[in-house]
Motif scaffolding. Structure first.
Motif, mmCIF file in Angstrom:
data_model
loop_
_atom_site.group_PDB
_atom_site.id
_atom_site.type_symbol
_atom_site.label_atom_id
_atom_site.label_comp_id
_atom_site.label_asym_id
_atom_site.label_seq_id
_atom_site.Cartn_x
_atom_site.Cartn_y
_atom_site.Cartn_z
ATOM 1 N N MET A 165 0.973 -1.219 -0.069
ATOM 2 C CA MET A 165 0.118 0.028 -0.153
ATOM 3 C C MET A 165 0.920 1.230 0.018
ATOM 4 O O MET A 165 0.662 2.181 -0.580
ATOM 5 C CB MET A 165 -1.111 -0.134 1.335
ATOM 6 C CG MET A 165 -1.908 -1.204 1.432
ATOM 7 S SD MET A 165 -3.038 -1.310 -0.214
ATOM 8 C CE MET A 165 -2.391 -2.535 -1.082
ATOM 9 N N PHE A 166 2.003 1.394 0.642
ATOM 10 C CA PHE A 166 2.767 2.324 0.763
ATOM 11 C C PHE A 166 3.514 2.579 -0.663
ATOM 12 O O PHE A 166 3.617 3.800 -1.097
ATOM 13 C CB PHE A 166 3.910 2.447 1.919
ATOM 14 C CG PHE A 166 3.382 2.490 3.171
ATOM 15 C CD1 PHE A 166 2.399 3.110 3.346
ATOM 16 C CD2 PHE A 166 3.971 1.655 4.354
ATOM 17 C CE1 PHE A 166 1.873 3.333 4.749
ATOM 18 C CE2 PHE A 166 3.250 1.829 5.592
ATOM 19 C CZ PHE A 166 2.262 2.523 5.746
ATOM 20 N N MET A 167 4.034 1.458 -1.328
ATOM 21 C CA MET A 167 4.424 1.557 -2.379
ATOM 22 C C MET A 167 3.664 2.117 -3.557
ATOM 23 O O MET A 167 4.009 3.017 -4.196
ATOM 24 C CB MET A 167 4.866 0.068 -2.949
ATOM 25 C CG MET A 167 5.530 -0.010 -4.317
ATOM 26 S SD MET A 167 5.419 -1.555 -5.273
ATOM 27 C CE MET A 167 3.610 -1.557 -5.261
ATOM 28 N N LEU A 168 2.323 1.825 -3.473
ATOM 29 C CA LEU A 168 1.317 2.270 -4.410
ATOM 30 C C LEU A 168 1.297 3.742 -4.126
ATOM 31 O O LEU A 168 1.039 4.563 -5.064
ATOM 32 C CB LEU A 168 0.084 1.637 -4.110
ATOM 33 C CG LEU A 168 -1.231 2.024 -4.843
ATOM 34 C CD1 LEU A 168 -1.146 2.070 -6.410
ATOM 35 C CD2 LEU A 168 -2.552 1.284 -4.321
ATOM 36 N N SER A 169 1.122 4.323 -2.868
ATOM 37 C CA SER A 169 0.952 5.616 -2.427
ATOM 38 C C SER A 169 2.176 6.315 -3.159
ATOM 39 O O SER A 169 2.243 7.609 -3.674
ATOM 40 C CB SER A 169 0.919 6.078 -1.271
ATOM 41 O OG SER A 169 2.021 6.134 -0.456
ATOM 42 N N ILE A 170 3.392 5.985 -3.002
ATOM 43 C CA ILE A 170 4.542 6.533 -3.698
ATOM 44 C C ILE A 170 4.620 6.587 -5.251
ATOM 45 O O ILE A 170 4.750 7.534 -5.758
ATOM 46 C CB ILE A 170 5.910 5.827 -3.208
ATOM 47 C CG1 ILE A 170 5.876 5.645 -1.569
ATOM 48 C CG2 ILE A 170 7.113 6.467 -3.841
ATOM 49 C CD1 ILE A 170 6.836 4.836 -0.998
#
Lengths: 219, 207
Positions: A165-170
């Protein structure tokens, strides 16, 4: 912090419950249990937290959250979490196809990491909590120490599922270059985030002391 | 057994299996584990309060640096885009994923920031010999937020994003990236230093 002090008290000694004591879950002070009117709780005189013998409705709450997480686990894995479109071409990525793409890109270490965080951890949490719930309800005496360890493991590793999810937000923050490349978050991402949140709440509502209660009651 | 129950102040119950233990003095830097299930009963880190306060101050500075400077950028055909933690949240929100945006905001920004501020608010007054009334509420908020502060997980997310974009374009890392690494290490150290028992002792001694 490396060495530990061993308590020589017999491992099957008295528990707070058997002594009629309530354990404050915030400041760890013990209080004698007293009768209270229905709907009222005793409160810790030091930190004002309400005192309970065990987490309230632990099994029902944990079951509800685990079942909700299981239901959402399906859309989380079936629907794409994002679509990467470069120069007009691109295809949606599910969690599993994202791992495969990383393997094909020779990023083996990262692929294993994502596989562990996004696939193994949620599975372990759902299966582990279900196992703990059933074993408590069947009043199992099987390896209580290991089951307590399993619970602590479930509590600790839950957060690591958030990597994707963090990778997606980045990625969505970086790749907004209009016609050249875009990254569209997908419906699977919301489902997956919901699974993470629900399993974290489920782990929090389970009371590991229930594992030990039935063993003492049956002695 | 009634004798044991009357000395409740000298006893501690394991939070994972409810077994009663007698509290004992342990040397600084040691910890006591449950005899039955092995979970942590209590610990006494060296100079817990002073170090928590000092480390939390350092965390606050690093948190500001990590959020004010970009941690990586992305350039394609001469166009450069910089990424901050909060721009990611904003783009998820614009992409229509309200829930996910909120979750990322909570876990990567709000919970870590609140935890640093709460540790300062907890350790600060005790360090100066005070025990204000808000301490128990602040501690419960801190404890409740702990599982939701995910700086270390976020950092791994950054690593994965770098690898994902590696063959698409160049992704130079910025100052924020190093600040994030330092923040992760320091926050772990700070939380390990913090001994809640010193909080309760300070409140008890003020009464």
């Amino acid at each position: 912090m490396s060495s530990t002090t061993d308590h020589s008290m017999t491992p099957m000694g008295p528990t707070a419950r058997s002594l009629g004591l309530l354990n404050c879950h915030v400041c760890r002070r013990l209080y004698p249990a007293r009768e209270t009117p229905a709907g009222h709780h005793l409160h810790c005189s030091l930190c004002k937290a309400s005192l309970h013998r065990r987490k309230s409705n632990s099994l029902a709450r944990t079951w509800a959250l685990v079942i909700a997480a299981m239901l959402l686990y399906l859309p989380a894995n079936i629907f794409p979490i994002m679509s990467v479109v470069i120069s007009g071409r691109g295809e949606p990525d599910t969690i599993l196809s994202g791992v495969v793409a990383l393997m094909n890109a020779d990023a083996m270490v990262i692929a294993i990491l994502i596989f562990f965080a996004s696939i193994t951890v949620p599975m372990l949490k759902l299966c582990g909590l279900t196992f703990l719930l059933i074993s408590v309800q069947r009043r199992s005496h099987w390896r209580p120490k290991d089951r307590t360890r399993l619970y602590r493991l479930i509590e600790v590793i839950g957060r690591w599922s958030m990597i994707d999810m963090f990778m997606l937000s980045i990625l969505v923050a970086l790749v907004k270059l209009g016609a050249v490349a875009t990254i569209e978050p997908g419906i699977g991402a919301t489902s997956f985030a919901a699974v993470v949140v629900l399993t974290m709440f489920a782990a929090e509502s389970f009371d590991p002391r229930l594992i030990w209660d039935s063993i003492e009651e049956d002695r | 057994m009634t004798g044991l129950a009357s000395q409740a102040h000298a006893l501690i119950a394991c939070q994972d299996c409810d077994l009663i233990h007698e509290k004992r003095a342990i040397p600084d830097g040691h910890k006591a584990n449950c005899a039955r299930c092995g979970s942590l009963l209590y610990c006494h880190p060296h100079n817990s309060i002073q170090r928590t306060f000092a480390l939390a101050m350092a965390c606050l500075v690093l948190f500001l640096v990590a959020n004010l400077s970009h941690f990586m950028s992305f350039s394609l055909h001469g166009r450069v885009q910089e990424a901050h933690i909060l721009t990611g949240v904003l783009e998820l929100y614009r992409g229509g994923l309200m829930g996910l945006a909120l979750l990322v905001f909570l876990t990567s920004f709000l919970a870590p920031l609140m935890n640093i501020l709460l540790l300062l608010a907890l350790a600060g007054p005790i360090y100066f010999g005070k025990a204000p009334r808000y301490l128990p509420v602040a501690f419960r908020l801190y404890e409740g937020l702990c599982p939701w502060a995910m700086v270390s997980v976020y950092l791994l997310g950054v690593f994965v994003a770098i690898v994902k974009l590696a063959d698409l374009a160049s992704t130079p890392i910025g100052l924020g990236f190093y600040a994030l690494i330092a923040l992760m290490l320091l926050m772990t150290a700070t939380q390990a230093r913090f001994d809640p028992e010193s909080l309760w002792k300070a409140i008890e001694s003020r009464r």
